[in-house]
Scaffold this active site. Structure first.
Site, PDB file in Angstrom:
ATOM      1  N   GLU A 150      -3.811   1.566  -7.667  1.00 16.03           N
ATOM      2  CA  GLU A 150      -4.201   2.715  -6.858  1.00 16.03           C
ATOM      3  C   GLU A 150      -3.271   3.899  -7.167  1.00 16.03           C
ATOM      4  O   GLU A 150      -2.174   3.989  -6.574  1.00 16.03           O
ATOM      5  CB  GLU A 150      -4.082   2.389  -5.372  1.00 16.03           C
ATOM      6  CG  GLU A 150      -4.916   1.217  -4.925  1.00 16.03           C
ATOM      7  CD  GLU A 150      -5.269   1.326  -3.452  1.00 16.03           C
ATOM      8  OE1 GLU A 150      -6.457   1.460  -3.156  1.00 16.03           O
ATOM      9  OE2 GLU A 150      -4.353   1.303  -2.601  1.00 16.03           O
ATOM     10  N   HIS A 160       0.854  -1.203   0.000  1.00 19.74           N
ATOM     11  CA  HIS A 160       0.000   0.000   0.000  1.00 19.74           C
ATOM     12  C   HIS A 160       0.885   1.246   0.000  1.00 19.74           C
ATOM     13  O   HIS A 160       1.924   1.281   0.671  1.00 19.74           O
ATOM     14  CB  HIS A 160      -0.924  -0.005   1.223  1.00 19.74           C
ATOM     15  CG  HIS A 160      -2.013   1.013   1.108  1.00 19.74           C
ATOM     16  ND1 HIS A 160      -1.791   2.355   1.336  1.00 19.74           N
ATOM     17  CD2 HIS A 160      -3.314   0.904   0.746  1.00 19.74           C
ATOM     18  CE1 HIS A 160      -2.923   3.010   1.125  1.00 19.74           C
ATOM     19  NE2 HIS A 160      -3.862   2.156   0.765  1.00 19.74           N
TER      20      HIS A 160
HETATM   21  C1  PEP Z   1      -6.916   3.009   0.071  1.00 18.80           C
HETATM   22  O1  PEP Z   1      -6.595   3.267   1.213  1.00 18.80           O
HETATM   23  O2  PEP Z   1      -6.399   2.046  -0.490  1.00 18.80           O
HETATM   24  C2  PEP Z   1      -7.906   3.833  -0.613  1.00 18.80           C
HETATM   25  C3  PEP Z   1      -8.255   3.516  -1.825  1.00 18.80           C
HETATM   26  O3  PEP Z   1      -8.409   4.880   0.111  1.00 18.80           O
HETATM   27  P1  PEP Z   1      -9.588   5.875  -0.342  1.00 18.80           P
HETATM   28  O4  PEP Z   1     -10.703   5.052  -0.909  1.00 18.80           O
HETATM   29  O5  PEP Z   1      -9.973   6.571   0.913  1.00 18.80           O
HETATM   30  O6  PEP Z   1      -9.027   6.792  -1.379  1.00 18.80           O
END
Ligand code: PEP
Length: 248
Positions: free
Chosen positions: A168, A99
């Site tokens: 992400e 992450h």
């Molecule tokens: C995450 O922590 O992986 C994430 C996607 O957070 P958020 O949805 O709050 O952007």
């Protein structure tokens, strides 16, 4: 999305206390009432709640995941950490690794690779997070970064292992900003082209500011198998809303 199983991974980060056990009951009820729909809800609460969550969801279709592990497979003198065996022992099936919030604390791809190998040894399904920062995006380094993250993190993994990749973009996490569908599609296609050379059995998710207002737009992307949801997943109502809208 087509008629495939959709994943909703709830990353609670450093939020939640014992009262959270009550609040997820709404989601448990929702999943029971919608058992004909093809989805998986995986709660990833902090370690303090992982055992309790795992017990509470045991006889439901919900599952649990940890938010990180130590790279060492063996027990040892590592104050403040837990290893993959400890997580598995709680009845947990998944673990989020790589992450960006942990990469920002110094976890590099090689270290994440060690964690992945340990998780796989304990028969946990890895949810590997990859994504570029805003500076990398502005410098047109997105593809280079994604390729490196995939290649180093997945090094030495048996092709047949099941892995979940969560794309992400770091600039999207917690900001309310999401990529355009064109940009997202382009990056997902690129990720798939690299991952498919390494492993055969994988799912691909998007994460970054997913909420009930933008889910319909994100859902137009057929390449996706689901979503990793941070902030919005702490609200049972929002999580249910996101899932419901995915199936409309
Ligand atoms: C995450 O922590 O992986 C994430 C996607 O957070 P958020 O949805 O709050 O952007």
């Amino acid at each position: 999305m087509t008629n495939k199983i959709r994943y909703f991974i709830a990353n609670w980060k450093m939020y939640g206390d014992l009262s959270s056990l009550k609040s997820i009951q709404k989601v448990i009820k929702f999943s029971r009432l919608n058992s004909t729909k093809k989805f998986r809800i995986i709660y990833c609460p902090p370690y303090t709640l992982l055992g309790d969550f795992s017990r509470v969801v045991k006889k439901t279709s919900l599952e649990t995941g940890a938010q990180n592990i130590h790279a060492n497979f063996d027990f040892g003198a590592n104050t403040g950490f837990v290893n993959s065996k400890m997580i598995k022992n709680l009845g947990v099936k998944y673990v989020i690794l790589g992450h960006s919030e942990n990469r920002a604390l110094g976890e590099d791809n090689k270290h994440i690779n060690n964690k992945i190998l340990s998780a796989i040894k304990s028969k946990l399904t890895v949810i590997l997070c990859i994504g570029e920062t805003i500076t990398q995006k502005k410098n047109k380094k997105t593809k280079t970064i994604l390729k490196k993250q995939i290649e180093v993190c997945l090094k030495g993994i048996n092709k047949k292992k099941r892995v979940i990749i969560a794309y992400e973009p770091v600039w999207s996490i917690g900001t309310g900003i999401i990529p355009t569908n064109i940009e997202l599609k382009k990056n997902l296609q690129f990720i798939k082209s690299i991952v498919s050379k390494k492993i055969k059995n994988y799912k691909i998710l998007y994460g970054g500011s997913v909420n009930p207002n933008n889910i319909k737009k994100l859902n137009e992307i057929d390449l996706l198998d689901g979503f990793l949801i941070g902030g919005a997943s702490q609200s049972s109502k929002k999580l249910i809303d996101i899932i419901t809208k995915t199936f409309k």
